[in-house]
Design a protein around this motif. Structure first.
Motif, short mmCIF file in Angstrom:
data_model
loop_
_atom_site.label_atom_id
_atom_site.label_comp_id
_atom_site.label_asym_id
_atom_site.label_seq_id
_atom_site.Cartn_x
_atom_site.Cartn_y
_atom_site.Cartn_z
N LYS A 1 45.79 15.57 63.28
CA LYS A 1 45.82 15.11 64.68
C LYS A 1 46.97 15.77 65.43
N LYS A 2 48.12 15.95 64.77
CA LYS A 2 49.25 16.63 65.39
C LYS A 2 48.90 18.09 65.69
N ILE A 3 48.23 18.74 64.74
CA ILE A 3 47.83 20.13 64.94
C ILE A 3 46.90 20.26 66.13
N GLU A 4 45.90 19.38 66.21
CA GLU A 4 44.96 19.43 67.32
C GLU A 4 45.68 19.24 68.66
N ALA A 5 46.65 18.32 68.69
CA ALA A 5 47.42 18.09 69.92
C ALA A 5 48.24 19.33 70.30
N LEU A 6 48.84 19.97 69.30
CA LEU A 6 49.62 21.18 69.57
C LEU A 6 48.73 22.33 70.04
N LYS A 7 47.53 22.43 69.45
CA LYS A 7 46.60 23.49 69.86
C LYS A 7 46.17 23.32 71.31
N GLU A 8 46.09 22.07 71.76
CA GLU A 8 45.71 21.80 73.15
C GLU A 8 46.70 22.40 74.14
N VAL A 9 47.96 22.54 73.73
CA VAL A 9 48.98 23.10 74.62
C VAL A 9 49.26 24.57 74.30
N GLY A 10 48.35 25.23 73.59
CA GLY A 10 48.42 26.66 73.41
C GLY A 10 49.01 27.16 72.10
N CYS A 11 49.30 26.29 71.17
CA CYS A 11 49.84 26.69 69.87
C CYS A 11 48.71 27.28 69.02
N THR A 12 48.98 28.39 68.31
CA THR A 12 47.95 28.95 67.42
C THR A 12 47.83 28.08 66.17
N LEU A 13 46.70 28.17 65.49
CA LEU A 13 46.45 27.38 64.28
C LEU A 13 47.57 27.57 63.26
N ASP A 14 47.93 28.81 62.98
CA ASP A 14 48.95 29.07 61.97
C ASP A 14 50.32 28.53 62.38
#
Length: 172
Positions: free
Chosen positions: A49-62
């Protein structure tokens, strides 16, 4: 060596799979990683869930996986993807990031889209990450001049794909 590693294996990322498939295949992949002797982080679902939230603001998967891994005191994180390459041609790829050393191990296996063989391909991908299977599909980050420096076993050298200009990807 795997016993001393606390590994976060996050959900497989793919636009080719629906949510139920991603969940099911991610569970199979985590099980395959555990079968290879990796000690898995028990916080995978909340971490996802944290990863998905970070991806929403432009963070890459890795990068997201590494950040979440650092927060949770993991030694390694695995970010996996399922990509369509062409008609009945797919690829599972997984990158295991060593958080302490800052290095990465990239592995991939081809897949024909047949749901009956997905478990086998994910087991193979986990074995590649564990270093128990080598050959076609194995990759490593090396210096750009690795071929000129006489590094053996390299079939092809591709300029880096991670934004790190000090490395290239070698297919072994």
């Amino acid at each position: 060596e795997q016993q001393n590693m606390l590994v976060g294996v996050f959900d497989i990322d793919s636009s080719e799979l629906n949510a139920a498939q991603k969940n099911a295949y991610s569970k199979v992949f985590r099980s395959a990683m555990s079968n290879q002797g990796f000690q898995l982080s028990s916080t995978a679902e909340t971490d996802q869930k944290k990863i998905e939230a970070l991806k929403e603001v432009g963070c890459t998967l890795d990068k997201c996986a590494i950040e979440v891994g650092k927060e949770n005191k993991m030694t390694h994180v695995v970010a996996a993807q399922y990509l369509k390459l062409g008609e009945k041609a797919y690829q599972f790829s997984a990158t295991m990031h060593d958080i302490e050393k800052g290095s990465s191990n990239v592995q991939f296996v081809e897949h024909d889209g047949n749901s009956k063989t997905i478990n086998q391909r994910l087991e193979e991908l986990a074995a590649l990450l564990a270093g128990k299977k080598t050959g076609s599909g194995s990759a490593a980050f090396v210096t750009p001049g690795a071929i000129n420096e006489g590094v053996s076993g390299i079939e092809a050298l591709t300029p880096q794909i991670s934004g790190d200009t000090s490395s290239s990807v070698a297919v072994l």
